[in-house]
Design a protein around this motif. Structure first.
Motif, PDB file in Angstrom:
ATOM      1  N   ALA A 102       0.821  -1.206   0.000  1.00 18.94           N
ATOM      2  CA  ALA A 102       0.000   0.000   0.000  1.00 18.94           C
ATOM      3  C   ALA A 102       0.857   1.259   0.000  1.00 18.94           C
ATOM      4  CB  ALA A 102      -0.930  -0.003   1.213  1.00 18.94           C
ATOM      5  N   LEU A 103       1.916   1.282   0.785  1.00 12.44           N
ATOM      6  CA  LEU A 103       2.807   2.439   0.814  1.00 12.44           C
ATOM      7  C   LEU A 103       3.536   2.594  -0.516  1.00 12.44           C
ATOM      8  CD1 LEU A 103       4.287   2.126   4.410  1.00 12.44           C
ATOM      9  CD2 LEU A 103       2.819   3.956   3.556  1.00 12.44           C
ATOM     10  N   GLU A 104       3.989   1.484  -1.087  1.00 14.67           N
ATOM     11  CA  GLU A 104       4.671   1.549  -2.370  1.00 14.67           C
ATOM     12  C   GLU A 104       3.741   2.072  -3.454  1.00 14.67           C
ATOM     13  OE1 GLU A 104       7.511  -1.311  -5.159  1.00 14.67           O
ATOM     14  OE2 GLU A 104       5.607  -2.059  -4.380  1.00 14.67           O
ATOM     15  N   PHE A 105       2.452   1.827  -3.290  1.00 19.23           N
ATOM     16  CA  PHE A 105       1.480   2.265  -4.279  1.00 19.23           C
ATOM     17  C   PHE A 105       1.422   3.791  -4.400  1.00 19.23           C
ATOM     18  CE2 PHE A 105      -2.859   3.915  -4.797  1.00 19.23           C
ATOM     19  CZ  PHE A 105      -3.004   3.683  -6.145  1.00 19.23           C
ATOM     20  N   LEU A 106       1.935   4.518  -3.413  1.00 17.64           N
ATOM     21  CA  LEU A 106       1.934   5.977  -3.515  1.00 17.64           C
ATOM     22  C   LEU A 106       2.695   6.446  -4.761  1.00 17.64           C
ATOM     23  CD1 LEU A 106       2.468   6.909   0.236  1.00 17.64           C
ATOM     24  CD2 LEU A 106       0.351   7.046  -1.096  1.00 17.64           C
ATOM     25  N   GLY A 107       3.607   5.616  -5.259  1.00 20.34           N
ATOM     26  CA  GLY A 107       4.319   5.952  -6.494  1.00 20.34           C
ATOM     27  C   GLY A 107       3.389   6.028  -7.689  1.00 20.34           C
ATOM     28  N   PRO A 108       2.694   4.938  -8.035  1.00 19.32           N
ATOM     29  CA  PRO A 108       1.746   5.017  -9.151  1.00 19.32           C
ATOM     30  C   PRO A 108       0.598   5.977  -8.897  1.00 19.32           C
ATOM     31  CG  PRO A 108       1.678   2.858  -8.099  1.00 19.32           C
ATOM     32  CD  PRO A 108       2.881   3.555  -7.565  1.00 19.32           C
ATOM     33  N   LEU A 109       0.213   6.158  -7.623  1.00 26.18           N
ATOM     34  CA  LEU A 109      -0.836   7.134  -7.325  1.00 26.18           C
ATOM     35  C   LEU A 109      -0.371   8.532  -7.700  1.00 26.18           C
ATOM     36  CD1 LEU A 109      -3.510   7.991  -6.047  1.00 26.18           C
ATOM     37  CD2 LEU A 109      -2.356   8.035  -3.832  1.00 26.18           C
ATOM     38  N   GLY A 110       0.894   8.839  -7.397  1.00 22.56           N
ATOM     39  CA  GLY A 110       1.434  10.133  -7.781  1.00 22.56           C
ATOM     40  C   GLY A 110       1.438  10.312  -9.291  1.00 22.56           C
ATOM     41  N   VAL A 111       1.790   9.257 -10.027  1.00 22.37           N
ATOM     42  CA  VAL A 111       1.756   9.324 -11.493  1.00 22.37           C
ATOM     43  C   VAL A 111       0.335   9.609 -11.974  1.00 22.37           C
ATOM     44  CG1 VAL A 111       2.041   8.000 -13.624  1.00 22.37           C
ATOM     45  CG2 VAL A 111       3.755   7.826 -11.802  1.00 22.37           C
ATOM     46  N   ALA A 112      -0.640   8.933 -11.362  1.00 23.50           N
ATOM     47  CA  ALA A 112      -2.031   9.116 -11.772  1.00 23.50           C
ATOM     48  C   ALA A 112      -2.499  10.548 -11.518  1.00 23.50           C
ATOM     49  CB  ALA A 112      -2.921   8.125 -11.027  1.00 23.50           C
ATOM     50  N   LEU A 113      -2.070  11.137 -10.394  1.00 18.90           N
ATOM     51  CA  LEU A 113      -2.493  12.502 -10.069  1.00 18.90           C
ATOM     52  C   LEU A 113      -1.819  13.524 -10.981  1.00 18.90           C
ATOM     53  CD1 LEU A 113      -2.501  12.375  -6.167  1.00 18.90           C
ATOM     54  CD2 LEU A 113      -4.486  12.696  -7.655  1.00 18.90           C
ATOM     55  N   VAL A 114      -0.528  13.338 -11.257  1.00 18.27           N
ATOM     56  CA  VAL A 114       0.211  14.306 -12.065  1.00 18.27           C
ATOM     57  C   VAL A 114      -0.169  14.208 -13.534  1.00 18.27           C
ATOM     58  CG1 VAL A 114       2.509  14.971 -12.874  1.00 18.27           C
ATOM     59  CG2 VAL A 114       2.148  14.438 -10.459  1.00 18.27           C
ATOM     60  N   ARG A 115      -0.308  12.988 -14.031  1.00 16.81           N
ATOM     61  CA  ARG A 115      -0.560  12.797 -15.456  1.00 16.81           C
ATOM     62  C   ARG A 115      -2.050  12.733 -15.797  1.00 16.81           C
ATOM     63  NH1 ARG A 115       4.151  10.749 -17.990  1.00 16.81           N
ATOM     64  NH2 ARG A 115       2.963  10.875 -19.920  1.00 16.81           N
ATOM     65  N   GLY A 116      -2.896  12.602 -14.788  1.00 20.60           N
ATOM     66  CA  GLY A 116      -4.327  12.444 -15.040  1.00 20.60           C
ATOM     67  C   GLY A 116      -5.021  13.762 -15.348  1.00 20.60           C
ATOM     68  N   ARG A 117      -6.216  13.664 -15.887  1.00 16.15           N
ATOM     69  CA  ARG A 117      -7.039  14.826 -16.195  1.00 16.15           C
ATOM     70  C   ARG A 117      -8.475  14.531 -15.774  1.00 16.15           C
ATOM     71  NH1 ARG A 117      -2.679  16.237 -16.774  1.00 16.15           N
ATOM     72  NH2 ARG A 117      -1.645  17.398 -18.478  1.00 16.15           N
ATOM     73  N   GLY A 118      -9.133  15.515 -15.185  1.00 13.58           N
ATOM     74  CA  GLY A 118     -10.547  15.403 -14.890  1.00 13.58           C
ATOM     75  C   GLY A 118     -10.903  14.217 -14.016  1.00 13.58           C
ATOM     76  N   VAL A 119     -11.783  13.349 -14.556  1.00 16.08           N
ATOM     77  CA  VAL A 119     -12.302  12.221 -13.788  1.00 16.08           C
ATOM     78  C   VAL A 119     -11.198  11.269 -13.359  1.00 16.08           C
ATOM     79  CG1 VAL A 119     -13.854  10.232 -13.880  1.00 16.08           C
ATOM     80  CG2 VAL A 119     -14.531  12.383 -14.938  1.00 16.08           C
ATOM     81  N   SER A 120     -10.150  11.119 -14.170  1.00 17.86           N
ATOM     82  CA  SER A 120      -9.083  10.192 -13.822  1.00 17.86           C
ATOM     83  C   SER A 120      -8.394  10.606 -12.533  1.00 17.86           C
ATOM     84  CB  SER A 120      -8.055  10.100 -14.967  1.00 17.86           C
ATOM     85  OG  SER A 120      -7.433  11.349 -15.186  1.00 17.86           O
ATOM     86  N   ARG A 121      -8.294  11.915 -12.269  1.00 19.34           N
ATOM     87  CA  ARG A 121      -7.723  12.368 -11.002  1.00 19.34           C
ATOM     88  C   ARG A 121      -8.647  12.047  -9.838  1.00 19.34           C
ATOM     89  NH1 ARG A 121      -4.782  18.264 -11.975  1.00 19.34           N
ATOM     90  NH2 ARG A 121      -2.888  17.409 -12.917  1.00 19.34           N
TER      91      ARG A 121
END
Length: 295
Positions: A102-121
């Motif tokens: 779960a802690l390691e998942f903060l990496g892909p979560l950060g990618v999703a927030l930075v690279r995402g748009r709209g609903v994906s965020r």
């Protein structure tokens, strides 16, 4: 027709990502069982070393022409892969498997927030809430060093996602992994390999072949293919399923019973994963002619 192809691409990419996550968690459960014999670093080295041998034999990178930029990307991917593997194994030695994942998942979560748009965020934020419920940081009973190792692995995982997508676009088939994995094996050999050498025997070496196939050869290959079909943001959010899978594997194989908050976290990350699947199609990318196989 175009819409149907996009849906097909998203579905196949999602299926590949899910299969990869299942392989990863099974491989991690087996890896944790070997830590007492080889140490966390030793297990990481064994996996990466055999993975390098297998992928070079399969992909034969000497038959592929890489542009200088593509080669640099593959080398950086290898360094990120080594860091992600070594740091996570050190975290899993100190933390429950589900918490470390779960802690390691903060990496892909950060990618999703930075690279995402709209609903994906929005789905990334839902996934983040699930991670908090899974880890229950308010208890204050988590090993601090283990948390630092897991956060380091998270940074490497974020780099791994971005570099894997770039490397996958630059080289056909598994060519990118056939370069990056030997680099990862070399990094592991010079950093944590020595702690494993004195404990190795032929049984552990043979077990390492199967372990390397389970993690990282099969899942990393599937992730490379999935990232050719999904956006980095969607892939990062979809990885939110991994803490839930880790929790289930930890319960089934390691006897780590989840709390009610952890179960809530599982529900949240599954919802986020479904949402990411609906919004994550990526337009096709044509491989550069500079990286086509040598005739």
């Amino acid at each position: 027709m175009t819409t149907a192809l996009r849906i097909s691409g998203t579905t196949s990419g999602t299926a590949m990502a899910f299969a990869a996550m299942c392989c990863v968690q099974m491989g991690l459960a087996v890896s944790v069982g070997l830590v007492d014999r080889l140490g966390a670093g030793g297990v990481a080295w064994l996996r990466l070393a055999w993975a390098a041998v297998i992928l070079v034999a399969i992909a034969r990178p000497w038959r592929i022409r890489f542009s200088p930029a593509a080669l640099r990307t593959c080398v950086l991917l290898g360094v990120a892969t080594a860091g992600m593997t070594i740091l996570f194994m050190a975290a899993a030695e100190r933390l429950p498997l589900g918490t470390a994942v779960a802690l390691e998942f903060l990496g892909p979560l950060g990618v999703a927030l930075v690279r995402g748009r709209g609903v994906s965020r929005l789905w990334a934020l839902v996934a983040g809430a699930g991670v908090v419920a899974l880890t229950e940081p308010w208890h204050g009973q988590t090993d601090g060093v283990g948390v630092l190792f897991a956060l380091g692995a998270a940074l490497c995982w974020a780099a791994y996602i971005l570099l894997t997508q770039r490397a996958g676009d630059a080289a056909e088939g598994l060519g990118a992994l056939a370069v990056s994995m030997p680099v990862a094996a070399l990094v592991a050999t010079f950093t944590v390999g020595p702690e494993a050498f004195t404990h190795l025997d032929w049984r552990l070496l043979l077990a390492g072949v199967g372990l390397a196939l389970l993690l990282p050869v099969v899942p990393f290959s599937l992730e490379l293919l999935a990232l050719r079909r999904l956006t980095a943001a969607a892939f990062g959010t979809l990885m939110c399923l991994e803490p839930a899978i880790g929790m289930i594997v930890g319960l089934a194989f390691l006897g780590q019973v989840p709390s009610p908050f952890a179960i809530l976290g599982i529900a949240l990350v599954i919802a986020a994963g479904i949402g990411a699947t609906r919004t994550g199609n990526r337009p096709p990318v044509t491989t550069s002619p500079e990286t086509l196989p040598v005739a």
